[in-house]
Design an enzyme around this catalytic site. Structure first.
Site, PDB file in Angstrom:
ATOM      1  N   LYS A 256      17.331  16.056 122.745  1.00 17.37           N
ATOM      2  CA  LYS A 256      16.787  15.405 121.558  1.00 17.37           C
ATOM      3  C   LYS A 256      17.692  15.700 120.359  1.00 17.37           C
ATOM      4  O   LYS A 256      18.309  16.765 120.275  1.00 17.37           O
ATOM      5  CB  LYS A 256      15.372  15.909 121.269  1.00 17.37           C
ATOM      6  CG  LYS A 256      14.312  15.479 122.277  1.00 17.37           C
ATOM      7  CD  LYS A 256      12.948  16.005 121.860  1.00 17.37           C
ATOM      8  CE  LYS A 256      11.879  15.703 122.887  1.00 17.37           C
ATOM      9  NZ  LYS A 256      11.549  14.282 122.954  1.00 17.37           N
ATOM     10  N   ARG A 330       5.824  12.764 132.888  1.00 15.40           N
ATOM     11  CA  ARG A 330       5.265  12.050 134.045  1.00 15.40           C
ATOM     12  C   ARG A 330       5.641  12.724 135.360  1.00 15.40           C
ATOM     13  O   ARG A 330       4.923  12.613 136.348  1.00 15.40           O
ATOM     14  CB  ARG A 330       5.725  10.591 134.005  1.00 15.40           C
ATOM     15  CG  ARG A 330       7.210  10.378 134.154  1.00 15.40           C
ATOM     16  CD  ARG A 330       7.675   9.064 133.551  1.00 15.40           C
ATOM     17  NE  ARG A 330       7.576   9.047 132.100  1.00 15.40           N
ATOM     18  CZ  ARG A 330       7.843   7.991 131.348  1.00 15.40           C
ATOM     19  NH1 ARG A 330       8.229   6.858 131.913  1.00 15.40           N
ATOM     20  NH2 ARG A 330       7.734   8.049 130.033  1.00 15.40           N
TER      21      ARG A 330
END
Length: 487
Positions: A256, A330
């Site tokens: 990030k 996920r």
């Protein structure tokens, strides 16, 4: 802090709750002109011993509901803290306008207590500066009734469980790494009527929790899967609550990039919601059967971290190509869902701070939900009532092709940049047994607020605690048994 009903010495502050069209306070001519919901005005006493008056606006009378009362309580409590007042009472003259009687219903007492406690919440663990004076007493009505005490206690418990989730999210990542998180969970549920199991190391390998192992490979703190089993009614439907517990999400090798990444510690908001809900449900001894499943890991880059192009194989036979390591939630939720099925649960709700896309779709005040028609409708009704608002989004079967991969059964990120929250839900659906009832909650946009308003305070919101707990309580009250049939 004591929230009570009944006679007591005069408080420092009189709280006046007014509608924009209210006419019951002629001594306060400005009160009738207060249009803004959440607006507040102080009238200070002219000499020592004279009460200060705090006017809180409720907005339009026709739109009044318990959520507005919770917000008013939070605003009032924080306004008192700001000027150092420690005792308050509500003006009973306004009760008739609020509820058509001189006494508050139990639901209102619960809502006011909940809002007040949450609105005055503060996370001061790392602050060395002077802290505000604690509020000692708030009197809701002049006369005590037997039902008022339990109603206030329920509001206090709901607030405390939500505050627990806030505390967990607000912690610095250095103090809530995966190992510390497991220790905190053990501490919270010590002595409770639950069975707590922690899977780590070789046990994760034996159970083929390969998504969790992959995501946690880059951290010096090993991943874990926590299972909390509660049987308030062994014959109730077996519901699994699966909460994403990424204690810090640096994006892995897909690093990030932002000026301030401290909010990456909020990526365990789903796990915090499940823990808070379980805290409340076990304290209330709800007649339900629940297994909470919390996969926990750091997603940080390192020489041993998982890489884009890696293929993860799951025990249900599916293989997943990692195309982006920042779509890690996920991958660990897939392990959680498969573990829930192995535990025998056929009713599953997963909750996670999963995608930024859900905020683009719904803004910052309403979470997204996908899946079972009945469950999503019930959650929407509950959220509208208790303030954890949520909205249903679609599962478009044709979009599954966008999760395709030439090297594995599927990829962990869609080839299209559009509808990212929907794609994440479609990914998770692939891991749900066709006989199970399932829904997915994406709360990435509601896990925190940038400023204090109502009963939400800057930082973590504790979103999902009351939503999940009320869902379980509602189904328990309906007497649902295995298969969702009425008993």
């Amino acid at each position: 802090m004591e929230i009570n009903t009944g006679t007591h010495a005069q408080a420092e502050v009189m709280i006046e709750l007014v509608f924009s069209d209210g006419e019951y306070a002629p001594s306060l001519p400005l009160s009738a002109k207060m249009k803004e919901r959440g607006g507040q005005t102080w009238f200070y006493g002219r000499h020592a011993g004279e009460q200060d008056i705090l006017v809180i606006g409720l907005g339009a009378r026709e739109r009044f509901r318990m959520e507005i009362l919770r917000e008013a309580a939070g605003n009032a409590g924080r306004a008192m803290q700001d000027i150092g007042r420690t005792t308050a009472e509500l003006n009973p003259d306004g009760f008739m306008d609020l509820f058509g009687s001189e006494a508050w219903p139990a639901e209102a007492i619960t809502a006011w207590t909940e809002g007040w406690q949450l609105g005055t919440y503060a996370f001061n663990k790392y602050k060395g500066s002077a802290k505000p004076k604690p509020i000692q007493r708030v009197r809701i009505s002049p006369e005590s009734r037997p039902e008022d005490g339990p109603a206030a206690e329920l509001g206090r418990m709901r607030a405390e469980s939500t505050a627990l989730a806030r505390d967990l999210c607000n912690e610095a990542a250095s103090d809530l790494n995966p190992s510390a998180f497991v220790a905190r969970i053990r501490q919270v549920f010590a002595g409770r009527n639950v069975k707590l199991t922690v899977y780590q190391g070789e046990e994760l390998k034996q159970r083929q929790m390969n998504g969790l192992l992959a995501v946690g490979a880059g951290s010096k703190h090993p991943p874990a899967m926590v299972e909390i089993s509660y049987e308030g009614d062994p014959h109730a439907e077996h519901l699994a609550l699966v909460g994403k517990g990424i204690t810090f999400d640096m994006g892995g090798m897909n690093l990030k990039d932002a000026r301030d990444l401290s909010d990456a510690r909020f990526d365990m908001g789903g796990a915090a919601a499940v823990i808070g809900a379980m805290d409340l449900l076990t304290r209330l001894e709800v007649k339900a059967r629940i297994t909470a499943i919390i996969p926990i890991a750091d997603n940080v880059p390192d020489g041993g971290a998982f890489l884009p192009s890696d293929v993860i194989r799951y025990p249900n036979g599916l293989s997943v190509q990692v195309v982006n390591t920042d779509a890690e939630g996920r991958l660990i939720l897939a392990d959680g869902i498969l573990h829930a099925l192995r535990c025998g649960a056929r009713h599953i709700i997963d909750v996670a701070t999963l995608t930024g896309a859900v905020g683009h779709a719904l803004g910052l005040k309403v979470a997204g939900v996908w899946g079972d028609d009945e469950y999503t409708g019930q959650l929407m009704r509950i959220g509208d009532r208790n303030g954890d608002r949520i909205w249903r989004l679609p599962l478009v079967d044709e979009d599954e092709e966008l999760l395709g991969s030439p090297y594995a059964d599927m990829a962990n990120l869609a080839s299209s940049p559009y509808g990212g929250a929907n794609m994440a839900a479609l990914f998770l659906r692939r891991f749900v047994d066709g006989k199970a009832r399932w829904c997915h909650i994406d709360m990435a946009n509601t896990v925190q607020v940038p400023s204090s308003r109502g009963y939400k305070v800057t930082g973590a919101t504790g979103y999902g605690v009351r939503l999940l707990a009320d869902f379980v309580c509602e189904r328990a009250a309906a007497g649902t048994g295995e298969g969702g049939t009425s008993r």
